[in-house]
Every structure is written in structure tokens, then in C-alpha cells.
Scaffold this motif. Sequence first.
Motif, short mmCIF file in Angstrom:
data_model
loop_
_atom_site.label_atom_id
_atom_site.label_comp_id
_atom_site.label_asym_id
_atom_site.label_seq_id
_atom_site.Cartn_x
_atom_site.Cartn_y
_atom_site.Cartn_z
N LEU A 117 0.91 -1.39 0.03
CA LEU A 117 0.02 -0.23 0.04
C LEU A 117 0.97 1.36 0.04
CD1 LEU A 117 -3.04 -1.06 2.20
CD2 LEU A 117 -2.69 -1.42 -0.07
N TYR A 118 1.30 1.72 -1.22
CA TYR A 118 2.17 2.55 -1.28
C TYR A 118 1.66 3.70 -2.53
CZ TYR A 118 5.51 -0.06 1.36
OH TYR A 118 6.18 -0.84 2.35
N LEU A 119 1.94 4.72 -2.69
CA LEU A 119 1.79 5.47 -3.81
C LEU A 119 2.88 6.37 -4.31
CD1 LEU A 119 1.48 8.68 -2.33
CD2 LEU A 119 -0.75 7.95 -1.64
N ASP A 120 2.76 7.05 -5.53
CA ASP A 120 3.77 7.87 -6.07
C ASP A 120 3.26 9.26 -6.30
OD1 ASP A 120 5.08 5.48 -6.43
OD2 ASP A 120 4.95 5.19 -8.58
N VAL A 121 4.01 10.07 -6.12
CA VAL A 121 3.75 11.81 -6.40
C VAL A 121 4.65 12.32 -7.21
CG1 VAL A 121 3.30 13.84 -5.11
CG2 VAL A 121 2.78 11.81 -4.11
N TYR A 122 4.07 13.02 -8.34
CA TYR A 122 4.81 13.84 -9.29
C TYR A 122 4.24 15.14 -9.32
CZ TYR A 122 5.48 8.90 -11.34
OH TYR A 122 5.78 7.85 -11.31
N ALA A 123 5.29 16.13 -9.20
CA ALA A 123 4.86 17.74 -8.95
C ALA A 123 5.78 18.53 -10.16
CB ALA A 123 5.24 18.14 -7.78
N PRO A 124 5.20 19.27 -10.81
CA PRO A 124 6.06 20.52 -11.50
C PRO A 124 7.20 20.67 -10.98
CG PRO A 124 3.74 20.88 -11.46
CD PRO A 124 3.81 19.94 -10.24
N SER A 125 8.39 21.08 -11.92
CA SER A 125 9.67 21.18 -11.39
C SER A 125 9.63 22.48 -10.43
CB SER A 125 10.44 21.50 -12.35
OG SER A 125 10.17 22.47 -13.47
N GLY A 126 8.70 23.42 -10.78
CA GLY A 126 8.76 24.69 -10.18
C GLY A 126 7.85 24.92 -8.83
N SER A 127 7.24 23.74 -8.65
CA SER A 127 6.16 23.80 -7.43
C SER A 127 6.82 23.92 -6.24
CB SER A 127 5.55 22.46 -7.51
OG SER A 127 6.29 21.54 -7.23
N SER A 128 6.38 24.37 -5.02
CA SER A 128 6.61 24.43 -3.85
C SER A 128 5.43 24.11 -3.04
CB SER A 128 7.27 25.65 -3.45
OG SER A 128 6.25 26.79 -3.61
N ALA A 129 5.64 24.15 -1.52
CA ALA A 129 4.40 24.07 -0.56
C ALA A 129 3.34 25.10 -0.58
CB ALA A 129 4.96 24.05 0.80
N ASP A 130 3.75 26.26 -1.35
CA ASP A 130 2.87 27.52 -1.53
C ASP A 130 2.03 27.34 -2.90
OD1 ASP A 130 3.60 28.37 1.02
OD2 ASP A 130 5.39 29.24 -0.04
N SER A 131 2.41 26.40 -3.71
CA SER A 131 1.87 26.42 -4.98
C SER A 131 0.40 26.30 -5.33
CB SER A 131 2.52 25.34 -6.10
OG SER A 131 4.02 25.66 -6.07
N ASP A 132 -0.18 25.41 -4.29
CA ASP A 132 -1.60 25.36 -4.30
C ASP A 132 -2.46 24.83 -5.48
OD1 ASP A 132 -3.81 25.27 -2.56
OD2 ASP A 132 -4.52 27.29 -3.45
N LEU A 133 -1.63 23.66 -6.09
CA LEU A 133 -1.98 23.35 -7.66
C LEU A 133 -2.94 22.06 -7.41
CD1 LEU A 133 1.64 22.68 -9.02
CD2 LEU A 133 0.00 24.70 -9.45
N PRO A 134 -3.68 22.13 -8.35
CA PRO A 134 -4.84 20.98 -8.46
C PRO A 134 -4.24 19.50 -8.32
CG PRO A 134 -4.82 22.05 -10.42
CD PRO A 134 -3.74 22.85 -9.82
N VAL A 135 -4.78 18.57 -7.95
CA VAL A 135 -4.07 17.27 -7.75
C VAL A 135 -4.99 16.26 -8.30
CG1 VAL A 135 -3.89 15.46 -6.11
CG2 VAL A 135 -3.67 17.82 -5.31
N MET A 136 -4.47 15.25 -9.23
CA MET A 136 -4.95 14.57 -10.08
C MET A 136 -4.58 13.01 -9.60
SD MET A 136 -4.87 15.92 -13.98
CE MET A 136 -6.35 14.69 -14.36
N PHE A 137 -5.59 12.10 -9.10
CA PHE A 137 -5.63 11.02 -8.28
C PHE A 137 -5.62 9.78 -9.25
CE2 PHE A 137 -6.85 7.76 -5.44
CZ PHE A 137 -5.96 7.97 -4.30
N TRP A 138 -4.93 9.32 -9.82
CA TRP A 138 -4.99 7.85 -10.84
C TRP A 138 -5.09 6.66 -10.02
CZ3 TRP A 138 -6.24 7.17 -15.48
CH2 TRP A 138 -5.84 5.77 -16.09
N ILE A 139 -6.34 6.02 -10.38
CA ILE A 139 -6.42 4.66 -10.09
C ILE A 139 -6.34 3.87 -11.23
CG2 ILE A 139 -8.12 2.99 -9.06
CD1 ILE A 139 -9.57 5.55 -7.84
N HIS A 140 -5.69 2.54 -11.14
CA HIS A 140 -5.13 2.02 -12.49
C HIS A 140 -6.06 0.96 -12.49
CE1 HIS A 140 -3.89 -1.48 -10.30
NE2 HIS A 140 -3.20 -1.00 -9.40
N GLY A 141 -6.22 0.38 -13.94
CA GLY A 141 -7.15 -0.62 -14.11
C GLY A 141 -6.28 -1.90 -14.24
#
Length: 570
Positions: A117-141
Amino acid sequence: MAFRLAAILPLCLLAACAKSTVPAETALSQKASTLVQTDAGPVIGGVSENSAKTWLGIPYAKPPVGELRWRPTEAAEPWQMPVTALEHANWCPQLTNGLDGLFGMPKGELRGDEDCLYLDVYAPSGSSADSDLPVMFWIHGGSNIWGRAEQYDGSKLAESGQVVVVVVQYRLGPLGWFAHPALEDGIANFALLDLVQALQWTHNNIQKFGGNPDAVTLFGESAGANNVLGLLAMPKADGLYRAAIAQSGLPASAPLSLSRDGLDDRVTGAVPAARSFTNKESPKAEDLRSAPLDKIFAEYGSGLTPAVIRDGTTLPDMPLDDAVAQHQSGRGLPIIIGSNRDEAKYLLAFDPDMTKKALLLFPKAKDKAYYNALSYYMTGVWRTIGVTDFAKKLVEHDAGPIRTYRFDWDEEAKVGMSDLGQLIGAAHSMEIPFVFGHFERFLGKLDKRLFTKGNQEGRKAVSETMMSCWTEFAHNDAPGSVTGACPAWPAIEANGPRTTMIFDTPRDGGSRIETETLTISKLTTEMKADPALQNDNRACEMSQRLVQAFGLVRLEMESDLEGLCPADEL
């Protein structure tokens, strides 16, 4: 319905033409700038080839082993030293299949570990804790019996769309979906509880990775799309997402009685399976939890494992389409649902009854007209049930702005005497690399045959459009509303036409809005008059395939199929 990716494209003969095997992925190099303090402890990741920040294999739950097997998911134990999130985690236990063969793995082997039970996270190169970017949560088939996070690289999607992408693993097969009366609390959908825990982890921690915990978009394909729909019907997941995308799913769920008792040799029930792998007539919970893993999976090698179960605890005891529509009624949840133009070709491409091998090597349809007819009608039923009728029900329940799409790309190469565009076309799962912008390590050695220099320009155009639409949806719930590659994409109106987005290359008309006219009634009328179905009892075979393929979905066309087969054959 079974979403069996194992049957999609067993193209080993064509893959054998590739010049080299698929290289193994190497671990990321640690980057001090990626150190993040989660609520359980610090993690440190690396950077992907395209400069996206990447964390692989972050634990989001306690390992569901021993006494935690077949129990509700629990949050991970805290740790002190930084976890080096540089490699993909253990697979969840699963049997390898024909697709794994394209990566050099034998078929039919039990691989993986219950500590998964693990997950991976990918974030844009210029992001930081203040970026407040939308999140896309992928569930594989993978039919809910197969698949793992390492198959999906979210770095390009994150970087191009300025979103944070989370890719999650969850319990598969009988470990994730198991309806046995000896288990406490009446829970059967353990995998859905995994996904809820992963969403809770995302809510608690994703801001530290640059994401907005209140702007999470669920998206998944095939069985992953069904799991997205399961979450939309699940009160326990409320408040953990803002929007949802279901790619090539069906609102299908299994009755509790079927999941417990099974159905002859077609559906494996938990009760008869448990008798066998425990060697006890009435095993207790401790007997189930101490059973050897290989013995459990041996009972599920050939039968269908019921998944997304109406257990009355995690999900209501009603068909999944009704459960989603009722739970989301009046909530205004933005939803995208869609399918591929040739979904069913994944079932037909290497069915020995449907294909032959020219020169003992190159697969071709035995009867092109019949092959295309089967694909058209089976895909049409899939489309009508899973997209158009389901969308109509959601709109009627005021479940939110609803949009639909159809993926039409079919420009695969010709290999010798095999025309992959005709044989495979826009088959089930083919849209995935377009959404992620990654055309490597999708189907292993076969990638070079599907994705070539000749189709690169059109392929890139479709991929850029889909990534733009998906990430715009995550940003503002309204794809096509800003300047970009995504065309204007209106939501379906209650009394308006059934509009849908078509994703295709410029040479085939480009991505555009069309109006759908297909219905079950129209399909069955066409079926009865189709010249390709008039000989050799083919109309009867078609109706049998439809009943078999869509048995777990409420299919309101059975009366229309009467007369195509003798009563005792349908």
C-alpha cells in the motif's frame, strides 16, 4: 463485467519482431530539494527526466498482513528517518498475464507482496509548498486483479498541466474484494477502503508537495474507472475529491450473494474458495488470515473475481449506476465519462475464432466484415450502458455538470501483413498513453510497433489535446474554457442534445464536439438486419457474446435479442 486486460493484446508474435527487450527502470537519484515532512515522517525523492519532482513508493497505510489481512485500511505507522522514495514499491499480489510477457515475464506466476500500500507523487519542477496546484489522483485498471503504480509515469502530465499527480496501489483480486461471512463488519470492498485511506493521506499531506487538498480530481481507467465510480457512491469518501473522470468503465457491481457463493465455474465465490484454501468446511476469520497466499490465489486462477461488491456496508445494496446517481444527486460534482471507439477489439484481436496468422506470423481477421460487426455492436452496447445512458441518469439526478468523450485514434502501423489500425484501432486502454503523454513502457516490446515516427505528429496532437482537457478540468472544472489545446467542451444539458467530445488526429477531423444518436434499440435493429450476421448462426453468437460480456450490468435489451437464438441457447 470483467475488465480483463490480460486478454487485451497478447501480441507476442508481433512483439517478437522488435529488436530489443525492454530495459529495466533505474532508481532515481536523490535530490535534497525534494525533502518533504509528511504527517507520518520525512520523505525524500528525486527528479524525473523532464525535471518533474518525483517521489516513488511512499507508504500511505500499514501493511495489510497477518491480522490486518481483510481488515479496514489503517494509516501508516510514523517514522523518524527520511524514507528514500526513489524506487517503485512492491506490487500487490497478482498473477502475471500476457501483457507481462511483453516485458519478458512468464505468464501465470504469482508475484508481489501483501505489503504493497504505497503511492507515487509527481509535481512540476517549479512547485513548492505554496503552489496550491490541483491534484489528479490516478487509479489503475486491470480487472481489479492486476496492475501496479510503476506502469504509470505522471511526470509529463504534471509538468505540462501544472498539476500534482498521485498514482496509487491498492489490494487486488481476493485480497481486495472478498465477501466472506466470517469476516467482521460485513465489509467486502477492502480495495475501496485502501483508496479512501490513500485519499485521506492526500488530503493531509499533498499541500507539502505543492498540491491543493481541496482540489482533488479522481481519474481512472477500466476497473480503475469502476473504482472511481465506487468512490462516488461511498459516503466514507465524501469530502476527499472535487471532480472525477471515468475512462472506459462501466457502472457495474456484483450482488453480495454472487460474491459469496459464486456461479459454477465462471465466478469464484469467497465461501467455496475459502473452504478449499483453508481445508475447513466453516473457516473462521483467523483461518482466513493465516492461509498461505499461494493457496488463496490458486483458487482464483481461472474464475472471475467479483469486484465492486454491493456489501451494504461500504456500498449500498443497489446497482452501481443508481448508487452513484443517488449519492451525488444535487451535489453538482463535475464528472467526465467516456470510452474508446473500438473498445471490444481488445477481446477480438487474438481470439482464435476471429483471427488467423498469415505466413504463420501476422494476425489478421478471418472475416473482416464479421470482425468489425462484432466490435461495433459490442462496443456500442458498452458505450450506451457505460456512457450515454449513465450520463443521462446523472444529468436527471442533477449530479453535476456531466461531460462525455470518445477516443478515436487508430493510426497504428502496419507490420508485415498485419494492419494494427484495423485489428486494434481505438481499443480498450489505448487512450492511456495519450492522457499521460508517455508512449514508452506501455506495451513493452510492442510499443515500437504501435507508436512509430509515421504516426508521431497526429499522436502528439491528440495527446496534447487530451492532457490539456484533463488538466484544465482539474484546474477549473471546465475544460476548453481557457486558451489552450482543449476545444470548448460544453456540459450535457438536461433537455439538450447528447453532445460528446471526439478525440482524433487532424487528418481525421481533429478533436471536436459531435452529437450522439446511438441507442440500444437502434443497435438491436441494426444487428438483426446486418448482412455480416446473417450466416452461420452469427446473430446468435453475437447475442451470446453480449449476454456473457455484460452479465453484471442491467441490460435492458434481452427482450430485443429474442429470436436471434433458440430459447435454450441465449
